[in-house]
Design a protein around this motif. Structure first.
Motif, PDB file in Angstrom:
ATOM      1  N   CYS A 187       0.834  -1.212   0.000  1.00 56.09           N
ATOM      2  CA  CYS A 187       0.000   0.000   0.000  1.00 56.09           C
ATOM      3  C   CYS A 187       0.862   1.253   0.000  1.00 56.09           C
ATOM      4  CB  CYS A 187      -0.927   0.002   1.219  1.00 56.09           C
ATOM      5  SG  CYS A 187      -2.227  -1.250   1.150  1.00 56.09           S
ATOM      6  N   THR A 188       1.927   1.246   0.780  1.00 61.09           N
ATOM      7  CA  THR A 188       2.829   2.400   0.823  1.00 61.09           C
ATOM      8  C   THR A 188       3.483   2.622  -0.528  1.00 61.09           C
ATOM      9  OG1 THR A 188       3.270   2.000   3.175  1.00 61.09           O
ATOM     10  CG2 THR A 188       4.834   3.396   1.993  1.00 61.09           C
ATOM     11  N   SER A 189       3.859   1.537  -1.206  1.00 64.45           N
ATOM     12  CA  SER A 189       4.456   1.657  -2.536  1.00 64.45           C
ATOM     13  C   SER A 189       3.450   2.204  -3.545  1.00 64.45           C
ATOM     14  CB  SER A 189       4.978   0.296  -3.002  1.00 64.45           C
ATOM     15  OG  SER A 189       6.016  -0.158  -2.155  1.00 64.45           O
ATOM     16  N   LEU A 190       2.197   1.783  -3.428  1.00 64.06           N
ATOM     17  CA  LEU A 190       1.153   2.315  -4.313  1.00 64.06           C
ATOM     18  C   LEU A 190       0.943   3.810  -4.081  1.00 64.06           C
ATOM     19  CD1 LEU A 190      -1.490  -0.561  -4.194  1.00 64.06           C
ATOM     20  CD2 LEU A 190      -0.308   0.252  -6.239  1.00 64.06           C
ATOM     21  N   ILE A 191       0.946   4.212  -2.825  1.00 66.73           N
ATOM     22  CA  ILE A 191       0.803   5.636  -2.494  1.00 66.73           C
ATOM     23  C   ILE A 191       1.933   6.433  -3.125  1.00 66.73           C
ATOM     24  CG2 ILE A 191       0.897   7.317  -0.603  1.00 66.73           C
ATOM     25  CD1 ILE A 191      -0.451   5.096   1.155  1.00 66.73           C
ATOM     26  N   HIS A 192       3.152   5.937  -2.969  1.00 66.17           N
ATOM     27  CA  HIS A 192       4.322   6.618  -3.537  1.00 66.17           C
ATOM     28  C   HIS A 192       4.226   6.690  -5.059  1.00 66.17           C
ATOM     29  CE1 HIS A 192       8.469   7.787  -4.213  1.00 66.17           C
ATOM     30  NE2 HIS A 192       8.646   6.723  -4.973  1.00 66.17           N
ATOM     31  N   MET A 193       3.820   5.578  -5.689  1.00 67.40           N
ATOM     32  CA  MET A 193       3.745   5.540  -7.143  1.00 67.40           C
ATOM     33  C   MET A 193       2.715   6.524  -7.675  1.00 67.40           C
ATOM     34  SD  MET A 193       1.746   4.303  -9.875  1.00 67.40           S
ATOM     35  CE  MET A 193       0.702   3.059  -9.119  1.00 67.40           C
TER      36      MET A 193
ATOM     37  N   CYS B  67       1.526   9.187  -6.240  1.00 69.14           N
ATOM     38  CA  CYS B  67       1.971  10.568  -6.010  1.00 69.14           C
ATOM     39  C   CYS B  67       2.993  10.986  -7.060  1.00 69.14           C
ATOM     40  CB  CYS B  67       2.554  10.710  -4.603  1.00 69.14           C
ATOM     41  SG  CYS B  67       1.334  10.707  -3.284  1.00 69.14           S
ATOM     42  N   LYS B  68       3.946  10.102  -7.360  1.00 70.16           N
ATOM     43  CA  LYS B  68       4.963  10.429  -8.363  1.00 70.16           C
ATOM     44  C   LYS B  68       4.345  10.578  -9.753  1.00 70.16           C
ATOM     45  CE  LYS B  68       8.947  10.527  -8.185  1.00 70.16           C
ATOM     46  NZ  LYS B  68      10.012   9.564  -7.940  1.00 70.16           N
ATOM     47  N   CYS B  69       3.237   9.874  -9.995  1.00 68.72           N
ATOM     48  CA  CYS B  69       2.572   9.947 -11.299  1.00 68.72           C
ATOM     49  C   CYS B  69       1.524  11.055 -11.349  1.00 68.72           C
ATOM     50  CB  CYS B  69       1.922   8.601 -11.633  1.00 68.72           C
ATOM     51  SG  CYS B  69       3.106   7.274 -11.939  1.00 68.72           S
ATOM     52  N   GLY B  70       1.417  11.841 -10.281  1.00 66.22           N
ATOM     53  CA  GLY B  70       0.518  12.988 -10.271  1.00 66.22           C
ATOM     54  C   GLY B  70      -0.897  12.703  -9.831  1.00 66.22           C
ATOM     55  N   CYS B  71      -1.191  11.465  -9.429  1.00 68.50           N
ATOM     56  CA  CYS B  71      -2.551  11.116  -8.996  1.00 68.50           C
ATOM     57  C   CYS B  71      -2.632  11.140  -7.472  1.00 68.50           C
ATOM     58  CB  CYS B  71      -2.941   9.739  -9.520  1.00 68.50           C
ATOM     59  SG  CYS B  71      -3.037   9.651 -11.312  1.00 68.50           S
ATOM     60  N   VAL B  72      -2.549  12.338  -6.911  1.00 70.68           N
ATOM     61  CA  VAL B  72      -2.507  12.471  -5.454  1.00 70.68           C
ATOM     62  C   VAL B  72      -3.822  12.029  -4.822  1.00 70.68           C
ATOM     63  CG1 VAL B  72      -2.074  14.074  -3.557  1.00 70.68           C
ATOM     64  CG2 VAL B  72      -0.894  14.381  -5.731  1.00 70.68           C
ATOM     65  N   GLU B  73      -4.939  12.289  -5.486  1.00 73.90           N
ATOM     66  CA  GLU B  73      -6.238  11.918  -4.917  1.00 73.90           C
ATOM     67  C   GLU B  73      -6.376  10.404  -4.808  1.00 73.90           C
ATOM     68  OE1 GLU B  73      -7.807  14.245  -3.580  1.00 73.90           O
ATOM     69  OE2 GLU B  73      -6.522  15.762  -4.506  1.00 73.90           O
ATOM     70  N   ARG B  74      -5.908   9.689  -5.845  1.00 70.67           N
ATOM     71  CA  ARG B  74      -5.960   8.220  -5.769  1.00 70.67           C
ATOM     72  C   ARG B  74      -5.041   7.709  -4.668  1.00 70.67           C
ATOM     73  NH1 ARG B  74      -8.240   3.914  -4.867  1.00 70.67           N
ATOM     74  NH2 ARG B  74      -7.212   2.006  -5.569  1.00 70.67           N
ATOM     75  N   ALA B  75      -3.888   8.344  -4.517  1.00 70.49           N
ATOM     76  CA  ALA B  75      -2.975   7.975  -3.433  1.00 70.49           C
ATOM     77  C   ALA B  75      -3.649   8.157  -2.081  1.00 70.49           C
ATOM     78  CB  ALA B  75      -1.705   8.812  -3.512  1.00 70.49           C
ATOM     79  N   LYS B  76      -4.399   9.268  -1.935  1.00 69.33           N
ATOM     80  CA  LYS B  76      -5.094   9.527  -0.666  1.00 69.33           C
ATOM     81  C   LYS B  76      -6.181   8.495  -0.416  1.00 69.33           C
ATOM     82  CE  LYS B  76      -5.742  12.236   2.948  1.00 69.33           C
ATOM     83  NZ  LYS B  76      -6.965  11.772   3.561  1.00 69.33           N
ATOM     84  N   GLU B  77      -6.856   8.034  -1.468  1.00 69.74           N
ATOM     85  CA  GLU B  77      -7.875   6.989  -1.312  1.00 69.74           C
ATOM     86  C   GLU B  77      -7.250   5.715  -0.750  1.00 69.74           C
ATOM     87  OE1 GLU B  77      -9.741   6.394  -5.049  1.00 69.74           O
ATOM     88  OE2 GLU B  77     -10.696   8.375  -5.109  1.00 69.74           O
TER      89      GLU B  77
ATOM     90  N   MET C 137       2.544   9.724   2.083  1.00 66.85           N
ATOM     91  CA  MET C 137       1.439  10.614   1.728  1.00 66.85           C
ATOM     92  C   MET C 137       1.809  12.076   1.949  1.00 66.85           C
ATOM     93  SD  MET C 137      -1.547  10.247   0.394  1.00 66.85           S
ATOM     94  CE  MET C 137      -1.493  11.740  -0.568  1.00 66.85           C
ATOM     95  N   ILE C 138       2.505  12.350   3.038  1.00 61.71           N
ATOM     96  CA  ILE C 138       2.939  13.728   3.305  1.00 61.71           C
ATOM     97  C   ILE C 138       3.918  14.187   2.227  1.00 61.71           C
ATOM     98  CG2 ILE C 138       4.330  15.126   4.891  1.00 61.71           C
ATOM     99  CD1 ILE C 138       3.019  13.579   7.197  1.00 61.71           C
ATOM    100  N   LYS C 139       4.821  13.317   1.831  1.00 58.38           N
ATOM    101  CA  LYS C 139       5.772  13.663   0.772  1.00 58.38           C
ATOM    102  C   LYS C 139       5.038  13.912  -0.544  1.00 58.38           C
ATOM    103  CE  LYS C 139       9.939  12.055  -1.589  1.00 58.38           C
ATOM    104  NZ  LYS C 139      10.955  10.986  -1.691  1.00 58.38           N
ATOM    105  N   GLY C 140       3.999  13.131  -0.801  1.00 57.45           N
ATOM    106  CA  GLY C 140       3.220  13.330  -2.016  1.00 57.45           C
ATOM    107  C   GLY C 140       2.602  14.717  -2.073  1.00 57.45           C
ATOM    108  N   TYR C 141       2.025  15.146  -0.956  1.00 57.37           N
ATOM    109  CA  TYR C 141       1.479  16.508  -0.902  1.00 57.37           C
ATOM    110  C   TYR C 141       2.581  17.547  -1.069  1.00 57.37           C
ATOM    111  CZ  TYR C 141      -3.230  15.151   0.630  1.00 57.37           C
ATOM    112  OH  TYR C 141      -4.509  14.653   0.683  1.00 57.37           O
TER     113      TYR C 141
END
Length: 594
Positions: free
Chosen positions: A390-396, A398-408, A424-428
């Motif tokens: 899950c953490t890797s998905l969040i990072h991915m 965020c890096k791909c610009g889909c911050v909302e999906r990462a937050k979900e 998640m904080i780094k993504g923001y």
């Protein structure tokens, strides 16, 4: 467990109890633990109850499967049938509850036993040791001795696994020598492993040298110990000693050797070890092949790594993951993705580590479509509850610009660890959404979790504040680092604060902060101030000329560019000449083109 038996077991209806016991024990011996429980269920459905031979076997199957639900039912059956005083049955229940991580239930069964054997004491001591409850395990050891039960070498082996300090470590070893267990190979190996685990390699080596008999396990423990601290010279010396003593080499001994090849310059050691693997016949073993691939990848020899990978016909998931990871580590993510797609066409199923590795490649290249396909596989394979995935998905995302999906995905994680919050904080922060990053940080603190922010998280928070112009919030965060969380600021944190102040136009404050830093940190901290000063170059110009710590190639080039943008050609030329003629070397830039 009390369901109707499978159709292929219906012919067993008239079997006597000893026949059922034999089948259950045979099934367990072959590792068919679920089938053992099916047999027991069938036996009950035909009206045959278990005895003192049945229950220990079935309890063992429950322990192997970590099935506490079935284990509780078996325990209930022993009570209903009057076996609560049978020492062999109750000892098996002690072990079953411990293996199912129900230590308190294990202790309750032990305390209620009317009679205890040495095996019973060993089981409960091992249970507490397995759960690293050192004080309780040593307390039980003392109680056992006071009641007149003489320990065995197995008792001490159980104690050894829970030792967390050198004092108890040495006392167990000395006691074992005193009662004559020093010739017991299993005890000696356990003590040596304990010394290695505690970083007492000199003591481990002394014990190893004093042993009259050694097994391959003995050699492997010491080799792994020196490999763990990165002492490649000792690892190779021990391995050569094994060969001189004509010890039969096994795959375990090679693992530590392969891992240390990166300690030596050049590829000669790597080629030598690989040659020895081939000569010994272990080169096609998937686990060792995976280590060999990783060995070549660490030495940046991906051509040899791929040759090893291709040479193994029956590849397991660790070998696939090792080769994919080698590509990702060296920035060859497209090749990693191609190999992952090839893996999906085989019968081998990627595991969590494979998924985490390939998600890193998707993040590096911003390959959103591929990342979404990997997430589909994660859902289908049942890895959605794995926190690392899950953490890797969040990072991915965020890096791909889909911050909302990462937050979900982040919101769907029930037990978040520091890595998940940080991702998640780094993504923001990376997307300039400083207020969301701060809000998430505050949420983490308000939930009262036993999660302590670390230096990396504070770097992300300060960076988010800097890029969002949140000066007061950033300064409060910086002040709370050491005061509230015991995190000592490093040069990255100071650079973030300098950048925060400079972006807001507080150049004097930023310059004063740089001046207060240790000399070795000032050069890096000047960079954000120079970058932000722009038209206010006068604040930093004289400092840059006089401060030796600020005189770095990057800073000089940056100042030259600033002056050139302001049409101050004389100053721009002066800084450029310092780079060209002052002995400074400009590091080349680089980029990736897909």
């Amino acid at each position: 467990m009390m369901q109707r038996p499978p159709s292929h077991l219906l012919s067993l209806k008239n079997r006597p109890l000893n026949s059922w016991n034999a089948m259950i024990q045979t099934s367990i011996a072959n590792g068919f633990f679920s089938e053992s429980l099916d047999l027991y269920s069938s036996m009950l459905s035909y009206g045959t109850n278990g005895d003192n031979f049945t229950f220990p076997s079935v309890a063992k199957a429950c322990a192997k499967l970590r099935s506490i639900r079935d284990g509780i039912k078996v325990h209930a059956h022993t009570v209903l049938l009057g076996f609560q005083s049978h020492v062999f049955v109750q000892t098996s229940l002690v072990d079953m509850y411990s293996k199912c991580s129900h230590l308190e239930d294990s202790r309750q069964v032990f305390d209620e036993m009317p009679m205890r054997t040495l095996v019973s004491w060993n089981s409960i001591i091992s249970a507490y040791s397995h759960h690293l409850r050192t004080l309780e395990s040593f307390g039980l050891f003392g109680e056992m001795r006071s009641l007149g039960t003489k320990p065995s070498s197995s008792t001490l082996v159980g104690l050894v696994s829970s030792c967390t300090d050198s004092g108890r470590c040495s006392s167990v070893h000395c006691y074992g020598i005193k009662v004559g267990f020093d010739s017991d190979l299993r005890f000696s190996n356990s003590v040596m492993n304990m010394y290695v685990r505690l970083g007492m390699l000199d003591d481990a080596t002394s014990l190893f040298d004093s042993m009259e008999r050694r097994s391959n396990v003995s050699w492997s423990i010491l080799i792994d110990g020196y490999a763990g601290v990165g002492d490649g010279v000792k690892v190779f010396a021990l391995f050569n000693r094994m060969r001189r003593d004509l010890v039969e080499l096994d795959s375990v001994a090679f693992v530590g050797l392969v891992s240390q090849c990166a300690q030596f310059e050049g590829l000669s050691a790597t080629y030598s070890v690989h040659g020895l693997l081939i000569k010994s016949g272990f080169d096609r073993e998937p686990k060792l092949a995976a280590s060999t691939v990783a060995m070549y990848a660490r030495r940046n020899d991906l051509v040899s790594a791929r040759k090893v990978f291709d040479s193994v016909e029956e590849k397991d998931v660790s070998l696939w993951t090792s080769m994919i990871g080698g590509y990702v580590r060296h920035g060859r993510s497209l090749e990693a993705l191609d190999l992952f797609q090839e893996l999906l066409r085989t019968t081998v199923k990627p595991n969590e580590v494979t998924v985490i590795t390939i998600l890193s490649a998707c993040a590096d290249f911003g390959l959103l479509s591929m990342g979404e396909k990997v997430e589909e596989y994660v859902t289908a394979a049942g890895f959605g509850s794995d926190l690392r995935v899950c953490t890797s998905l969040i990072h991915m995302y965020c890096k791909c610009g889909c911050v909302e999906r990462a937050k979900e995905i982040f919101d769907g994680v029930s037990s978040k660890d520091l890595a998940a919050w940080s991702a998640m904080i780094k993504g923001y922060a990376c997307h300039g959404r400083g207020r969301e990053a701060l809000a998430l940080f505050e949420e983490m603190k308000k939930e009262g979790l036993l999660i302590k922010p670390d230096a990396i998280m504070f770097t992300e928070i300060l960076s988010a504040c800097s890029h969002s112009g949140l000066v007061e919030e950033g300064l409060r965060c910086f002040e709370s680092m050491e005061r509230d969380f015991g995190v000592e600021p490093n040069v990255k944190h100071y650079s973030c604060v300098v950048d925060l102040l400079a972006r807001a136009g507080h150049f004097d404050c930023a310059a004063k902060l740089v001046e207060r830093l240790p000399a070795r940190a000032q050069g890096q901290a000047w960079a954000p101030l120079l970058s932000a000063s722009g038209a206010h170059w006068g604040v930093t110009f004289e400092k840059l000329r006089s401060e030796e710590e600020a005189q770095t190639t990057g800073n000089y080039v940056m100042m030259s560019n600033i002056f050139a943008s302001l049409a101050k050609w004389k100053e721009a030329t002066w800084f450029r000449r310092l780079v060209d003629h002052g002995g400074f070397v400009k590091e080349p830039g680089w980029s990736r083109i897909l």
